[in-house]
Every structure is written in C-alpha cells, then in structure tokens.
Design a protein around this motif. Structure first.
Motif, PDB file in Angstrom:
ATOM      1  N   TRP A 129     -16.566  72.504  -6.642  1.00  0.00           N
ATOM      2  CA  TRP A 129     -17.790  71.896  -7.087  1.00  0.00           C
ATOM      3  C   TRP A 129     -17.074  70.909  -8.337  1.00  0.00           C
ATOM      4  O   TRP A 129     -17.778  69.812  -8.767  1.00  0.00           O
ATOM      5  N   ASP A 130     -16.141  71.163  -9.171  1.00  0.00           N
ATOM      6  CA  ASP A 130     -15.739  70.185  -9.946  1.00  0.00           C
ATOM      7  C   ASP A 130     -14.544  69.448  -9.485  1.00  0.00           C
ATOM      8  O   ASP A 130     -13.448  68.574 -10.373  1.00  0.00           O
ATOM      9  N   SER A 131     -14.337  69.189  -8.166  1.00  0.00           N
ATOM     10  CA  SER A 131     -13.244  68.456  -7.523  1.00  0.00           C
ATOM     11  C   SER A 131     -13.737  66.861  -7.330  1.00  0.00           C
ATOM     12  O   SER A 131     -14.831  66.512  -7.408  1.00  0.00           O
ATOM     13  N   PHE A 132     -12.718  65.958  -7.048  1.00  0.00           N
ATOM     14  CA  PHE A 132     -13.019  64.605  -7.001  1.00  0.00           C
ATOM     15  C   PHE A 132     -13.805  64.236  -5.887  1.00  0.00           C
ATOM     16  O   PHE A 132     -14.695  63.432  -5.721  1.00  0.00           O
ATOM     17  N   TRP A 133     -13.830  65.179  -4.872  1.00  0.00           N
ATOM     18  CA  TRP A 133     -14.385  64.886  -3.310  1.00  0.00           C
ATOM     19  C   TRP A 133     -15.930  65.376  -3.658  1.00  0.00           C
ATOM     20  O   TRP A 133     -16.860  64.591  -3.105  1.00  0.00           O
ATOM     21  N   SER A 134     -16.357  66.101  -4.541  1.00  0.00           N
ATOM     22  CA  SER A 134     -17.757  66.524  -4.714  1.00  0.00           C
ATOM     23  C   SER A 134     -18.413  65.358  -5.386  1.00  0.00           C
ATOM     24  O   SER A 134     -19.555  65.126  -5.077  1.00  0.00           O
ATOM     25  N   LEU A 135     -17.657  64.893  -6.334  1.00  0.00           N
ATOM     26  CA  LEU A 135     -18.390  63.911  -6.947  1.00  0.00           C
ATOM     27  C   LEU A 135     -18.362  62.445  -6.255  1.00  0.00           C
ATOM     28  O   LEU A 135     -19.596  61.893  -6.353  1.00  0.00           O
ATOM     29  N   LEU A 136     -17.485  62.514  -5.520  1.00  0.00           N
ATOM     30  CA  LEU A 136     -17.446  61.314  -4.576  1.00  0.00           C
ATOM     31  C   LEU A 136     -18.604  61.260  -3.775  1.00  0.00           C
ATOM     32  O   LEU A 136     -19.412  60.244  -3.086  1.00  0.00           O
ATOM     33  N   GLY A 137     -18.686  62.529  -3.027  1.00  0.00           N
ATOM     34  CA  GLY A 137     -19.994  62.787  -2.251  1.00  0.00           C
ATOM     35  C   GLY A 137     -21.301  62.551  -2.650  1.00  0.00           C
ATOM     36  O   GLY A 137     -22.050  61.863  -1.995  1.00  0.00           O
ATOM     37  N   LEU A 138     -21.606  62.841  -3.931  1.00  0.00           N
ATOM     38  CA  LEU A 138     -22.718  62.618  -4.497  1.00  0.00           C
ATOM     39  C   LEU A 138     -22.923  61.188  -4.780  1.00  0.00           C
ATOM     40  O   LEU A 138     -23.982  60.629  -4.628  1.00  0.00           O
ATOM     41  N   LEU A 139     -21.959  60.546  -5.307  1.00  0.00           N
ATOM     42  CA  LEU A 139     -21.968  58.924  -5.323  1.00  0.00           C
ATOM     43  C   LEU A 139     -22.231  58.224  -4.318  1.00  0.00           C
ATOM     44  O   LEU A 139     -23.035  57.200  -4.239  1.00  0.00           O
ATOM     45  N   VAL A 140     -21.632  58.492  -2.991  1.00  0.00           N
ATOM     46  CA  VAL A 140     -21.998  57.938  -1.917  1.00  0.00           C
ATOM     47  C   VAL A 140     -23.325  57.957  -1.528  1.00  0.00           C
ATOM     48  O   VAL A 140     -24.015  56.898  -0.796  1.00  0.00           O
ATOM     49  N   VAL A 141     -24.000  59.183  -1.587  1.00  0.00           N
ATOM     50  CA  VAL A 141     -25.539  59.452  -1.158  1.00  0.00           C
ATOM     51  C   VAL A 141     -26.283  58.489  -2.132  1.00  0.00           C
ATOM     52  O   VAL A 141     -27.208  57.691  -1.547  1.00  0.00           O
ATOM     53  N   LEU A 142     -25.951  58.538  -3.497  1.00  0.00           N
ATOM     54  CA  LEU A 142     -26.798  57.756  -4.281  1.00  0.00           C
ATOM     55  C   LEU A 142     -26.547  56.115  -4.223  1.00  0.00           C
ATOM     56  O   LEU A 142     -27.506  55.450  -4.224  1.00  0.00           O
ATOM     57  N   GLY A 143     -25.375  55.781  -3.945  1.00  0.00           N
ATOM     58  CA  GLY A 143     -25.207  54.563  -3.666  1.00  0.00           C
ATOM     59  C   GLY A 143     -25.911  53.835  -2.277  1.00  0.00           C
ATOM     60  O   GLY A 143     -26.365  53.007  -2.395  1.00  0.00           O
ATOM     61  N   ALA A 144     -25.780  54.837  -1.437  1.00  0.00           N
ATOM     62  CA  ALA A 144     -26.613  54.505  -0.122  1.00  0.00           C
ATOM     63  C   ALA A 144     -27.885  54.183  -0.454  1.00  0.00           C
ATOM     64  O   ALA A 144     -28.753  53.130  -0.043  1.00  0.00           O
ATOM     65  N   GLU A 145     -28.535  55.082  -1.202  1.00  0.00           N
ATOM     66  CA  GLU A 145     -29.905  54.968  -1.609  1.00  0.00           C
ATOM     67  C   GLU A 145     -30.316  53.876  -2.549  1.00  0.00           C
ATOM     68  O   GLU A 145     -31.197  53.115  -2.032  1.00  0.00           O
ATOM     69  N   TRP A 146     -29.209  53.361  -3.420  1.00  0.00           N
ATOM     70  CA  TRP A 146     -29.527  52.255  -4.057  1.00  0.00           C
ATOM     71  C   TRP A 146     -29.369  51.069  -3.163  1.00  0.00           C
ATOM     72  O   TRP A 146     -30.175  49.915  -3.533  1.00  0.00           O
ATOM     73  N   LEU A 147     -28.497  50.945  -2.473  1.00  0.00           N
ATOM     74  CA  LEU A 147     -28.660  49.662  -1.518  1.00  0.00           C
ATOM     75  C   LEU A 147     -29.676  49.510  -0.593  1.00  0.00           C
ATOM     76  O   LEU A 147     -30.342  48.412  -0.437  1.00  0.00           O
ATOM     77  N   LEU A 148     -30.137  50.720  -0.088  1.00  0.00           N
ATOM     78  CA  LEU A 148     -31.171  50.613   0.820  1.00  0.00           C
ATOM     79  C   LEU A 148     -32.564  50.368  -0.233  1.00  0.00           C
ATOM     80  O   LEU A 148     -33.294  49.500   0.427  1.00  0.00           O
ATOM     81  N   ARG A 149     -32.747  50.627  -1.444  1.00  0.00           N
ATOM     82  CA  ARG A 149     -33.705  50.289  -2.247  1.00  0.00           C
ATOM     83  C   ARG A 149     -33.753  48.903  -2.733  1.00  0.00           C
ATOM     84  O   ARG A 149     -34.760  48.155  -2.694  1.00  0.00           O
ATOM     85  N   LYS A 150     -32.558  48.279  -2.723  1.00  0.00           N
ATOM     86  CA  LYS A 150     -32.171  46.909  -3.258  1.00  0.00           C
ATOM     87  C   LYS A 150     -32.704  45.898  -1.810  1.00  0.00           C
ATOM     88  O   LYS A 150     -33.446  45.071  -2.007  1.00  0.00           O
ATOM     89  N   ARG A 151     -32.389  46.710  -0.680  1.00  0.00           N
ATOM     90  CA  ARG A 151     -32.837  45.722   0.514  1.00  0.00           C
ATOM     91  C   ARG A 151     -34.197  45.779   0.655  1.00  0.00           C
ATOM     92  O   ARG A 151     -34.805  44.742   1.129  1.00  0.00           O
ATOM     93  N   ALA A 152     -34.974  46.763   0.107  1.00  0.00           N
ATOM     94  CA  ALA A 152     -36.404  46.901   0.490  1.00  0.00           C
ATOM     95  C   ALA A 152     -37.259  46.263  -0.770  1.00  0.00           C
ATOM     96  O   ALA A 152     -38.234  46.413  -0.795  1.00  0.00           O
ATOM     97  N   ARG A 153     -36.353  45.605  -1.644  1.00  0.00           N
ATOM     98  CA  ARG A 153     -36.721  44.876  -2.674  1.00  0.00           C
ATOM     99  C   ARG A 153     -37.612  45.799  -3.594  1.00  0.00           C
ATOM    100  O   ARG A 153     -38.664  45.591  -4.272  1.00  0.00           O
ATOM    101  N   LEU A 154     -37.080  47.077  -3.705  1.00  0.00           N
ATOM    102  CA  LEU A 154     -37.584  48.008  -4.701  1.00  0.00           C
ATOM    103  C   LEU A 154     -36.895  47.686  -6.118  1.00  0.00           C
ATOM    104  O   LEU A 154     -37.372  48.596  -7.012  1.00  0.00           O
ATOM    105  N   ILE A 155     -35.732  46.800  -6.083  1.00  0.00           N
ATOM    106  CA  ILE A 155     -35.115  47.088  -7.243  1.00  0.00           C
ATOM    107  C   ILE A 155     -35.220  45.454  -7.537  1.00  0.00           C
ATOM    108  O   ILE A 155     -34.857  44.420  -6.761  1.00  0.00           O
TER     109      ILE A 155
END
Length: 795
Positions: free
Chosen positions: A769-795
C-alpha cells in the motif's frame, strides 16, 4: 539397534509459504454491502446527470471513477505480502515384514477372485511361481503401491522380523530363513524401542502363524494404551488349509547294486481326508535323465495324522543317483512346493566280504554259514571252523578260496567288511594271552576304521571266556555277574519267542516283512520258539536293543536278546542265543536267512560308506534347518597310513544336480591329520560334501557325506494364512484393521486424513500500500479520467 534406526534421520523439512493479505481490511459484509456498491454509486452519480455525453463515454468515465475510488480504498486497507517459514515433522509408520521360513512358501490360490486380485495388485501373472516374500515385494514396492502412498505423508521405516525386528533399507533384504515366527515378541520389542518416537501406526505383514514366544494379541493390547494402531496385512492363502507335505524320506545313503532298498516317506495332510494320492520315486544317474522307479498309493487321514509310505527298488546300475520323491498334486491344494523331496544315493558294485569264525559245528553254524553262502549275491563269505580236521576243506563262496588259517595281519583282516565270531575259544585264536590281545586289538582297530563285528552266543566260550579282554569292550551289552548267569541258565525247559524291542518302529535288522503289522505278528506268534538265551546285564550307553526276552528281566528291564551299537565308525552286534535256527519252524530258512542278511548289511554299512580307509569325512548333522550351520570334520592319512601334516584340506560342496564348489577346512590345532570347518546352508535342498582324489572334481570320490536342509517343521506345519490371529491383533488396538495382501492399498485409507506436525519459525511482511507502484497505479487511473474529461470538454 532398533531404537537407533527409528530415531535416526527423522523426516524434518523447512518450507516457506507466501500469501497476499490486507492489514486493515474491514469486515467482509461492510466491504461488499457498503463500500463496493457505494463506490459504484458515486462513480455513476458523478457522470449520470451529464446528458450531453455519449453513453459510451459516460460509462468509461464512470468506470474510471469507480476504479479510482476502489484503488484508494485498497490502499487504505493496507495490502501486503506475508511470508511464513515453518518446519514439518512427518510422523513415522513402521512396516514389520515377517522374515521366517514360511515366507518361502509358494501358494497356488485356488480361489479365482483372490488370485485375480493378487495378479492385479502385484502386476505378476504367474503368482504360483513366486514365494510369499517375493509377492510382498511386488505388491508393496511397485510404483504407486502401499509404500509409495504412505511415503507421501509419512516417514516410512522398514523392518524384518522372526523375533527381534531388524531395520532394512528395502524389501530386497528379506531372507525368509527364520526358524520360527514370533509376532508377539516382535511387537513387544518394537514397542519398547519406539516409545519416544512420534509413531503414527505399525503395519505387520505376515501369514499370522505365530508358533513361538508371546501371545501377539495380548501384546497388541498394549499398543491401545499409546494410541498406536496396528494394521495387519495377511500373506498367503486365507482359506482353510488344503495341503500335503512330504517328509523324509528316511533311507540309506549307500546301497549295493541289485540290493532292494526301502525308503520310507511320511505324508502330513491338511484338509484332504480320505483323498487318495500316489507317491512316486524318480531317479537320475550320471547325466542320465530322470525316470520313474517305484510308486505306492496311499489314502490321506485327518489333519496332521501322519501317513507312512514305503517305496522299494533294486538299483541295477551302480553310480551316484539323485532321487526325487513326489506325491501327486491335487488341484485344490494351497501349495505344491512341499510335495517333493530330493535325496542322494550311492549305488556300489562292491561285494560284501564276510569272515565267519566258529568253534564247534553246532546247529546255528550249519544254517548261518548256508545263509551267508546263498542269501545274497552281493555277499561273499569265507568260513573257518576251528574244530574241523586238517583235511577238511573250509567252506567259502565260489569266487573265494578256502581258508587255511584265520587272518593274522592287519592287511588280511582289513580286506573284509564284516567279521562274525561264534563260539570260538580264545586259545583257538592265539596260543598265548599276549598274542590274543594283539589279535583282538587288531579287531578293535578294524571296527574303528568302519568294519562290522558280530558276536553269536555259545555255551563253550562266547562271551564268558572273553571277560576282561579287549573283546568285551566291543560288545554292545554289559555282561552280568557269572553267578547270575549260571543260575539263570540252569533251566532251559521253558520255550519263549523273542519279542521286538520296538514293535512300532523295528530296526532294519528285525524287519523281516515289509508290512509292520505282519512283521509284528511274525515275531510275536509265528517264528519258532527257543529255549536257550544268555542273560546280559544291560545295554551299553548308545546301544540299541533289537530283541528282548518276553518274561525274563532284571532291574534294568527285559533281558536283551539282540543288540547293536556304533563303535565309533563301525558297527557291532550281539545275539544272546544260539537257536536262531529254530526260526525255520513252519517257514523254512526264509526268515532266518533274511535276518542274517540284514545283520550282515547293517554291519557292513560303515565300510561301504567309506570309499577309502585313509579318508574319514563326517558331518555333525545330516538334517539341518534353513540358515543352520553344519560342522564338517576330516581325517586324512597318507599312503603309509600316517596322519598328513598339511595345514588345510579341500572338500567340495555340491547341491542336487549342481557343480561341486571348493571349500577349505583348516587343520585342528595340535591334531595332526585332522581338519574341520563350519558352513551355513541357507536354502532348502540336498547337499553333499565330497573329497576327490587329487582335489579334482572329475576324479574318484574318496568320501561323501550328505546333508538335507529343510524349512523348520514348525514353519511348515500350518500352510495357510491365520486370518483370525491377524484380525485379533488389529482389533486389539485403537483404529487397527486387517487387509488381505491384494488389498494393501486400502490401508492408506484406514489411516485417514493426517497432516504432518508443523512448527512455525518466523513470519515477515512486505507492504504494497505504501509502495511507489501503488501510488503510480492510482495516478494512472486518475490521469486517464482527466484526459478523457478534457477530451469531452468537461474541463
């Protein structure tokens, strides 16, 4: 030794297990009923109200939001890898395998179902050709067999036993030679040795025929106290025994050509009462194929009621014969391997040379010398009548010259096999006391070298006038006080018939008829009555009484009328009457002739067995149990009849139909010309110890002694498996069970589901839970959501 084998190399192993865990995981119901549905609901609520989004985009964004929420929750649950190190200690299972001689038995398994099950379990089609011990190896040690199955979960230790369990590495170390089966002792000793061991169970593999020592059922009850089950595995045919065991045969080791030889075999039946069988004698000689020689039918009696069968045959060819005795095989028998027995017989083309010395021409002389001259073509006799005139031609067999004097030298005396001394006065033998002692000393030496001497009572001299002489030492009886003799022989008016000393098993000398009952009737009521007898005091130690007076006796028992004894390599004989001629009444000479023929044959046996006077070979046992030791002794003289001074001597050991194998005897310390050695004979069968001229097996045989090695009687007495005893042993313990050998694999199920003992050494955590890979996994999912929101002009 047992305890060391049990304790050494205890099966311990260090193993590591790694598992995925959550350190802060809420209750399961909270996760699945609240958190997971709540994350999905929040994610859908976040995008469900935005109608301008395409359904696909809305679904992907909602999914990414849900994943992000769930990943966050997982990190809060603190996932980690847990590693545990522990040691495994496997419990032991001890397999005790019967190693007694009964495990050599080969069973036929007439029951088709049992036979088929054993064929399947062993993988061997011809199970009748395999011994019990071999079948045990095939069933237990085959791939996937009982031993393999047990070794998956247990530390399996193997032991063999006849009494004391001995550790073995594999079933190949079984010998099947133990003289007895002591299951109770084996279990008792094993329990004492295994007291401190983590023992799961004991497997006893045996036919269950406990024939010595402690009661195995009583001993098994002690295993209940320590909560150790005994699982019994039955070997052999479990059905009631149906078997014929051929014992013997008893018979001579040597015979003369054209002599009728009698062999007596004993049949020991089990479960075959009233069945008729045939005993057949087969013989092979010097490479000539075996052929049937004689046969005799017999009817079997109740269990273990011995049936005596006699076979007669006159061998026309001289040589060394290998004889095989066989009783016909019955299809319902559980074993056929004890239906045969093998023996050796040497048939000589030799003539028995007899010297008969007599004083007056009494009645016994007339008929005895006639018997010697006519009764047997193998007997050649020379007779010397001391009272005859100088012009009288002494009688002899056609091929021998008439005697002019008795033998005076050692060479002359030793040319005979048998010497019969009648009523000969000492002065007839030699004119002086010193010369008489010299001649009698030579006679003693003659017997010591295997010759036979017979003495026939006479009123004038034999044996009264030989008191306190060397001849008295040769007599098989002790002379009574002269006053007693005089008093008891004064009245000779009462007739009597000689009585067999052993009517049930008469000596070969007194066996005048083949049938025992007829022979007893002949002696008790049919042979002519006598009036004269010489009262002897008693038998000498080792002597055998042949005939007794029916009424006259002393404190030592009935008065002995005929006796024989060994002295020490030859034989002596004494007849305490001079009226054997009276046996001619009714029957003529037939029985009297046969009696004297038997006497001569018996007295000659010592010389006939010795092929060379310079070689004396002896064994301390002619019959031996498997695994027993036989002591061989040899005396050798050189050409001048002086003891040889060699440090060792060579003998050869031969099995039936086998090649002689060289063996060496060592010289006895301080005994010139004497050699000895001991040999262990493991396998049943007939063996011969031989001495060859020049130590060359292809040369002349100078001496031979036969030894028969047999499975101990107690190991053969009961042929079938004792199922009841094996079941009782198992039932006496907690969790014990019995199985037939073919069902050996079921014993694994009888032990149930058991796990080895486990001892934890340590455990460690590797957080995720406190490893680099756990944080990276969470950031990747959030980043993917942010990019898709931007493409949908929600940002």
């Amino acid at each position: 030794m047992i305890l060391a084998a049990i304790q050494q190399g205890t099966a311990r192993a260090i193993e590591t297990e790694e598992s995925f865990v959550f350190l802060n995981l809420p209750a399961t119901w909270l996760v699945w009923l609240v958190l997971v549905p709540g994350a999905i609901a929040i994610a859908w609520w976040s995008y469900g109200g935005i109608t301008r989004l395409e359904p696909t985009t809305r679904t992907v964004l909602a999914s990414l939001r849900a994943v992000a929420i769930l990943l966050g929750l997982l990190i809060l649950f603190q996932p980690a890898f847990e590693r545990v190190r522990y040691s495994k200690v496997r419990t032991q299972v001890h397999v005790l395998v019967d190693d007694s001689a009964s495990m050599q038995r080969r069973d036929t398994y007439p029951d088709a179902d049992q036979r088929g099950a054993l064929v399947d379990a062993s993988g061997v089609e011809d199970i009748e050709s395999m011994s019990r011990a071999q079948l045990v190896g095939k069933v237990l040690d085959r791939p996937g067999g009982l031993l393999d199955s047990l070794e998956e979960d247990y530390d399996v230790r193997l032991f063999r036993f006849e009494r004391k369990p001995l550790p073995i590495n594999s079933l190949d170390e079984l010998t099947s030679r133990g003289p007895r089966t002591q299951i109770g002792d084996a279990l008792d000793l094993h329990l004492a040795a295994a007291g401190s061991v983590n023992l799961e169970a004991v497997v006893v593999v045996s036919d269950g025929r406990n024939n010595a020592g402690l009661d195995p059922v009583e001993v098994a009850q002690r295993y209940r106290l320590v909560e150790t089950p005994i699982l019994t595995l039955g070997v052999g045919d479990p059905n009631p025994p149906r078997n014929i065991r051929l014992i013997g045969p008893h018979g001579p080791e040597d015979a003369l050509r054209e002599e009728e030889v009698v062999f007596e075999v004993t049949l020991d039946p089990e479960g075959l009462e009233d069945r008729e069988v045939t005993v057949t004698l087969h013989g092979a000689r010097d490479g000539v194929p075996s052929r049937p020689l004689a046969s005799q039918a017999a009817v079997l009696g109740p269990d273990h009621a011995p049936v005596k069968v006699r076979l007669y045959h006159a061998f026309e060819e001289a040589g060394d014969w290998v004889l095989k005795f066989a009783v016909s095989e019955l299809p319902e028998e559980t074993s056929h391997e004890d239906n045969t027995a093998t023996r050796f017989l040497r048939v000589d083309d030799e003539k028995i040379r007899v010297l008969y010395l007599e004083g007056p021409p009494r009645w016994d002389y007339r008929y005895l010398k006639n018997a010697l001259l006519r009764v047997d073509s193998a007997i050649e006799a020379q007779i010397f009548l001391f009272s005859a005139s100088g012009t009288f031609r002494q009688e002899s067999s056609p091929n021998l010259p008439a005697l002019r004097d008795i033998p005076r030298t050692r060479e002359e005396l030793f040319s005979y096999h048998v010497i019969l001394l009648g009523d000969v006065a000492p002065e007839n033998i030699a004119p002086t006391e010193a010369q008489l002692e010299d001649w009698l000393g030579m006679l003693v030496e003659f017997v010591e070298f295997g010759g036979g001497v017979g003495f026939v009572f006479g009123d004038h001299a034999m044996p009264e006038r030989y008191r306190r002489t060397t001849l008295e030492d040769l007599l098989p009886v002790v002379l009574d006080d002269p006053a007693v003799v005089t008093a008891e022989t004064r009245d000779r008016s009462t007739p009597f018939r000689a009585r067999l000393a052993n009517p049930a098993v008469p000596h070969e000398i007194t066996r005048l008829l083949r049938d025992d009952d007829a022979n007893r009737r002949l002696w008790s009521s049919q042979l002519g009555e006598m009036f004269v007898y010489y009262p002897v005091k008693q038998l000498k130690p080792g002597a055998i009484s042949l005939l007794e007076h029916p009424t006259a006796s002393n404190r030592f028992g009935p008065r002995v009328l005929a006796a024989t004894a060994h002295y020490p390599r030859g034989n002596t004989f004494f007849l305490a009457t001079d009226e054997s001629w009276r046996w001619r009444h009714v029957f003529g000479e037939v029985h009297q002739d046969r009696f004297w023929r038997n006497v001569v044959r018996h007295l000659a046996s010592g010389r006939l067995q010795r092929r060379d006077d310079r070689v004396a070979l002896r064994v301390n046992k002619s019959t031996l149990d498997t695994g027993g030791q036989v002591r061989v002794s040899l005396e050798m003289l050189d050409e001048d009849y002086r003891p040889t001074s060699d440090g060792e001597a060579v003998v050869f050991l031969r099995e039936a139909d086998g090649v002689p194998i060289k063996r060496v005897l060592q010289a006895e310390p301080g005994e010139i010309g004497r050699f000895r050695g001991s040999f262990t004979l493991d396998d049943p069968g007939s063996y011969s110890f031989l001495v060859f001229a020049g130590d060359n097996p292809s040369d002349e045989v100078l001496a031979r002694e036969d030894v028969f090695v047999q499975i101990p009687d107690r190991e053969q007495a009961d042929s079938s498996q004792d199922v009841a005893t094996l079941e009782q042993i198992a039932a006496a313990t907690a969790g014990g069970e019995y199985r037939f050998l073919a069902d050996a694999s079921e014993l694994v199920d009888a032990l149930g589901e058991r796990r080895p003992f486990e001892n934890e050494i340590d455990r460690s955590l590797r957080p995720i839970w406190d490893s680099f890979w756990s944080l990276l996994g969470l950031l990747v999912v959030l980043g993917a959501e942010w990019l898709l929101r931007k493409r949908a002009r929600l940002i």
